[in-house]
Design a protein around this motif. Structure first.
Motif, PDB file in Angstrom:
ATOM      1  N   HIS A 259       0.855  -1.191   0.000  1.00  0.00           N
ATOM      2  CA  HIS A 259       0.000   0.000   0.000  1.00  0.00           C
ATOM      3  C   HIS A 259       0.895   1.247   0.000  1.00  0.00           C
ATOM      4  O   HIS A 259       1.951   1.253   0.637  1.00  0.00           O
ATOM      5  CB  HIS A 259      -0.891  -0.007   1.245  1.00  0.00           C
ATOM      6  CG  HIS A 259      -2.057   0.911   1.164  1.00  0.00           C
ATOM      7  ND1 HIS A 259      -1.935   2.268   1.376  1.00  0.00           N
ATOM      8  CD2 HIS A 259      -3.368   0.678   0.884  1.00  0.00           C
ATOM      9  CE1 HIS A 259      -3.134   2.827   1.240  1.00  0.00           C
ATOM     10  NE2 HIS A 259      -4.013   1.881   0.936  1.00  0.00           N
TER      11      HIS A 259
ATOM     12  N   THR B 296      -6.171  -0.968  -1.732  1.00  0.00           N
ATOM     13  CA  THR B 296      -6.707  -2.310  -1.480  1.00  0.00           C
ATOM     14  C   THR B 296      -7.547  -2.800  -2.658  1.00  0.00           C
ATOM     15  O   THR B 296      -7.447  -3.960  -3.067  1.00  0.00           O
ATOM     16  CB  THR B 296      -7.535  -2.350  -0.184  1.00  0.00           C
ATOM     17  OG1 THR B 296      -8.522  -1.313  -0.211  1.00  0.00           O
ATOM     18  CG2 THR B 296      -6.642  -2.161   1.029  1.00  0.00           C
TER      19      THR B 296
ATOM     20  N   THR C 277      -0.112  -4.807   3.335  1.00  0.00           N
ATOM     21  CA  THR C 277      -1.142  -3.931   3.884  1.00  0.00           C
ATOM     22  C   THR C 277      -1.782  -4.651   5.066  1.00  0.00           C
ATOM     23  O   THR C 277      -1.367  -5.767   5.424  1.00  0.00           O
ATOM     24  CB  THR C 277      -2.186  -3.540   2.820  1.00  0.00           C
ATOM     25  OG1 THR C 277      -2.986  -2.451   3.324  1.00  0.00           O
ATOM     26  CG2 THR C 277      -3.104  -4.691   2.461  1.00  0.00           C
TER      27      THR C 277
ATOM     28  N   VAL D 223      -7.192  -8.068   4.671  1.00  0.00           N
ATOM     29  CA  VAL D 223      -7.488  -8.343   3.261  1.00  0.00           C
ATOM     30  C   VAL D 223      -7.210  -9.797   2.894  1.00  0.00           C
ATOM     31  O   VAL D 223      -7.693 -10.280   1.851  1.00  0.00           O
ATOM     32  CB  VAL D 223      -6.677  -7.431   2.320  1.00  0.00           C
ATOM     33  CG1 VAL D 223      -6.944  -5.964   2.610  1.00  0.00           C
ATOM     34  CG2 VAL D 223      -5.181  -7.730   2.411  1.00  0.00           C
TER      35      VAL D 223
END
Length: 304
Positions: free
Chosen positions: A199, A216, A235, A239
């Motif tokens: 990210h 994302t 990140t 996720v």
């Protein structure tokens, strides 16, 4: 999801129907929260869902600035934040008073606010950006000098991509700032063939060492399209379950197990149910803040 949650899930479903509510969950939320949500995505994507929905009540499973954006874009709806303690360390690093002083020091600069900022700060800015559209939005501005708040890492990334003079705020996301270039080097040594995506809230040296720097939403897209079988993900670890579910043939590994946002993990199924039962905690943005903040958001939406 644990079996004993069956009755809890049924109660959430019943009260959601009774309240004419919609449940939105950010990509960093707990896996069980993402599973019961009507929509899962990034903060701006979810706020658009809130504005477009026919629901009267928006239960935003995320952090406060996200619920504020939903309340700004959908002022006629009731927006609930299941845990009122769910803040954002990055958003807390900028204040209206300090920003006003910075604007006095650079009167010709355009003021750009990352959505990860308080509503009152957005109201002081010319335009907002997300991690996915920051470069495009800044490139669209006539100004060559930009005050970028509050993330210095995303601001540094934008400066390199646009060539504009970006005045960086000394703020950062603790979850993304904790990883280093050495973490990327270690990941590459462990599997030299793995693809590394991070990210842009990560440190500049981490972004430089990665194969891709992505929001994302962009990460999910790349994961579907790449032929790489192993992907290192830089990140918040929330996720990972969705990435694995959508791409069962691929192997997803966290860049670092430290990348866990404590605020994003505050919402639980019980808190979600209580939010629906007791209509707590409502998030409202005063009109004198909401109006200019909405203009900044709408200017962004007009660009991309």
């Amino acid at each position: 999801m644990k079996p004993y949650n069956g009755n809890l899930l049924q109660k959430i479903k019943e009260f959601k129907l009774e309240r004419n509510a919609i449940i939105l969950a950010h990509n960093y939320q707990r896996e069980e929260i993402q599973q019961v949500a009507d929509f899962v995505g990034d903060s701006l994507e979810l706020s658009r869902k809130a504005a477009d929905s026919d629901a009267e009540v928006i239960v935003f499973c995320g952090v406060r600035f996200m619920a504020e954006v939903a309340a700004i874009l959908a002022p006629e709806k009731t927006v609930l934040l299941p845990d009122h303690h769910a803040g954002c360390s990055l958003a807390a690093m900028v204040s209206v008073a300090d920003l006003r002083q910075k604007k006095k020091e650079h009167p010709r600069a355009a003021v750009v606010a990352y959505v990860n900022s308080p509503a009152a700060v957005k109201a002081e800015c010319d335009i907002c950006v997300t991690s996915s559209n920051a470069v495009a939005v800044v490139n669209s501005l006539a100004a060559e000098e930009i005050i970028f708040v509050p993330d210095k890492n995303l601001g540094s990334y934008v400066a390199k991509q646009t060539g504009k003079k970006v005045i960086l705020w000394d703020g950062y996301c603790a979850t993304h700032h904790c990883v280093t270039g050495e973490d990327v080097a270690n990941a590459r040594r462990a599997d030299p063939r793995a693809l590394v995506m991070v990210h842009p809230e990560c440190r500049p040296e981490v972004v430089a060492a990665a194969d891709y720097s992505l929001s994302t939403g962009q990460m999910f897209k790349l994961a579907r399209e790449t032929e790489n079988e192993t992907i290192i993900v830089g990140t918040e670890t929330g996720v990972l379950p969705r990435l694995r579910q959508e791409n069962p043939e691929k192997n997803f590994l966290p860049l670092s197990p430290k990348m866990v946002c404590p605020d994003m993990k505050l919402v639980t199924l019980i808190k979600l149910l209580l939010a629906l039962v007791k209509m707590r905690t409502p998030v409202e943005v005063p009109a004198e803040i909401s109006r200019p903040a909405r203009r900044a958001l709408e200017r962004m939406l007009a660009v991309v």
